[in-house]
Design an enzyme around this catalytic site. Structure first.
Site, PDB file in Angstrom:
ATOM      1  CD  GLU A 293      -2.362   1.233   2.857  1.00  0.00           C
ATOM      2  OE1 GLU A 293      -3.479   1.753   2.991  1.00  0.00           O
ATOM      3  OE2 GLU A 293      -1.720   0.726   3.815  1.00  0.00           O
ATOM      4  CE  LYS A 353      -7.901   0.544   3.720  1.00  0.00           C
ATOM      5  NZ  LYS A 353      -6.800   1.268   4.405  1.00  0.00           N
ATOM      6  CB  CYS A 403      -3.625  -1.328   5.240  1.00  0.00           C
ATOM      7  SG  CYS A 403      -2.798  -0.695   6.725  1.00  0.00           S
TER       8      CYS A 403
END
Length: 541
Positions: A293, A353, A403
């Site tokens: 990321e 995301k 994440c």
């Protein structure tokens, strides 16, 4: 005993704090997973000894502070203590709620089961509300090195947490039973009281205590037995060679991405170095390369220089790269994206995301929180994506949880329904320094690998990067703050675990059952008070 008699509130408060510290001690990087059942047992003993709901809430809240304050200091490393204390306090409120639930259901027959379900319900609430919830600190995420981990393949993180909680509540039942047994003259077992006797609910017959002790033993053994059913590190339908690149960052902190070009250069450089190592025969040629990321915080769809660097790296390594990039939308909002980038065609499939982090990637009620911290204006303007969490590279369906997403049970569900054969977690932990955060997150990835029966690749900007097998073992792991490349042959799988097939329904059923138990317990208590009132009136007459 004299101290306990004179200062019961002080003793209970200290015990509640210790129970929270035991829960904290069960989390990585410490391998002391067995402290979690002990923490739950101690907290249960404290809460069942409370006289009022408010006492249950207060002691539960203290336990929550003892747990979350040492667990989450990384949230305030670069922004000061206010966010850390506020988040820890908010999470502790749910342990306080658990304390109230224990006071309600803790006297029902078979109470260890109901108390464990109450813990599961409190975890579900904290993982869902507010702002989408905050699952960090679920009991399951402290069990990556423990005997309970294989249960994730059957019921996911919720079942692991429930098993740990039930072990603890049954342990508390055993302690209470032994204390009651020891208090009796000669240590003899009590004779069963008549059902109508008010003493009946207070006695601890031998059989329930023995059952509780048996459950304490059988639950971890069940996890140990399920381990034999997990796939081996190389078991699968076919294999693929993957590489995880950890380019590292020029400096730690919130302003690390002020040197965005340096971060991108680091990942390009380490990828090209890997290409040289492949050419020399040190490593096999990867089929897919995973970058972390934020490996390109310069939008490569808008910046030709960034695009050229990524294309050059993909051409040198002769494989598609999964690039973590920040993309700028037309309305000036941003998406945290992972794109497949090939040397010949450039950008391809993309995962935006879907679970964006409140108070980091975006700030709810920005004007209000600006009153408490100047860092409010540094929170991002990210918007969630809407895909299925799956991208295709080298003919392989790869599920992506970026994440923060890996903490959520729902993160990989769409990916698995879409046929993901391999999982990856690109992450950026540079904003949390050398704290325990990266190890806590790595444990979550290990739980997800077991839950879904897939190999999982973690690529982190500054560490820890890892290759995780479907049984939760870490096959390779990087050090912190050093450029690194992990290369491994991993199996691709298409089979479905029981946990994946069941989805969220078992946990939701547990929450509903807990709600039913609460209603029943309240109804039972009201009827008992009515009966006591009727008896008192009849005596007076």
């Amino acid at each position: 005993m004299r101290l306990l008699g004179r200062h019961p509130a002080v003793i209970r408060s200290v015990a509640a704090l210790v129970s929270g510290l035991l829960l904290f001690g069960s989390f990585p990087p410490r391998p002391w997973w067995f402290l979690a059942p002990a923490g739950i047992a101690l907290l249960t003993l404290v809460l069942r000894d409370c006289a009022r709901w408010r006492s249950g809430f207060g002691y539960g809240f203290l336990a929550g502070l003892g747990f979350f304050l040492p667990l989450l200091p990384w949230t305030g490393i670069y922004v000061g203590p206010v966010p850390w204390i506020a988040l820890s306090t908010a999470c502790a409120l749910y342990i306080g709620l658990f304390g109230i639930l224990v006071r309600i259901v803790g006297r029902l027959p078979g109470w260890p089961l109901w108390v464990a379900l109450a813990w599961s319900a409190a975890e579900w609430g904290r993982s869902s509300f507010p702002f989408g919830g905050f699952p960090w600190g679920r009991l399951a995420f402290g069990q990556a090195d423990g005997w309970f981990l294989p249960l994730a393949s059957v019921g996911g993180a919720p079942l692991v947490s429930f098993a740990v909680a039930l072990s603890g509540t049954c342990g508390a039942a055993v302690v209470l039973g032994l204390v009651e047994f020891a208090r009796r003259p000669g240590g003899t077992a009590p004779k069963p009281a008549a059902p109508e006797s008010p003493v009946a609910v207070r006695r601890h017959p031998v059989v329930p205590v023995a059952v509780a002790a048996l459950v304490c033993v059988l639950l971890p053994l069940a996890g140990f037995a399920v381990r034999a059913t997990l796939p081996g590190p190389l078991d699968g339908d076919s294999t693929i060679t993957v590489a995880a690149i950890q380019g590292s960052v020029p400096r730690l902190g919130l302003d690390f991405n002020a040197q965005r070009r340096a971060v991108l250069d680091n990942h390009v450089r380490r990828t090209e170095q890997l290409a040289d190592e492949v050419a020399s025969g040190r490593f096999p040629a990867p089929d897919v390369v995973v970058w972390p990321e934020n490996s390109s915080d310069i939008d490569p769809l808008r910046n030709p220089d960034a695009a050229a660097l990524i294309t050059r790296a993909a051409q040198r390594i002769s494989a598609p790269i999964l690039v973590g990039a920040v993309l700028v939308n037309g309305d000036r909002t941003t998406t945290n994206s992972v794109m497949v980038w090939t040397g010949a065609e450039g950008p391809g499939d993309r995962h935006d995301k879907k679970i964006v982090q409140p108070f980091g990637e975006y700030l709810p009620m920005r004007g209000f929180f600006r009153l408490f911290s100047d860092y409010a204006d540094r929170a991002g303007y990210f918007v969630p994506g809407h895909g299925d969490g799956t991208i295709r590279a080298s003919g392989t369906e790869i599920g992506v949880a970026t994440c923060y997403e890996v903490a959520f049970d729902r993160a990989f569900r769409d990916s698995l329904r879409s046929g993901a054969q391999l999982l990856t977690v690109p992450t950026n932990n540079a904003t949390f320094g050398d704290s325990e955060m990266t190890y806590q997150q790595l444990a979550m990835s290990r739980v997800r690998a077991v839950e879904h029966g897939r190999s999982l690749v973690v690529a982190a900007t500054s560490g820890v990067s890892a290759i995780i097998a479907a049984d939760g073992t870490v096959r390779q792991q990087s050090e912190l703050f050093v450029p690194e490349a992990l290369v491994a042959q991993v199996p691709l799988r298409t089979s479905t675990t029981v946990a994946t097939a069941a989805g969220p329904w078992p946990e939701l059923a547990a929450v509903l059952v807990t709600a039913g138990a609460v209603v029943f317990a309240l109804f039972r208590r009201r009827n008992a008070r009515r009966s006591d009132g009727d008896v008192e009136v009849s005596v007076q007459h």
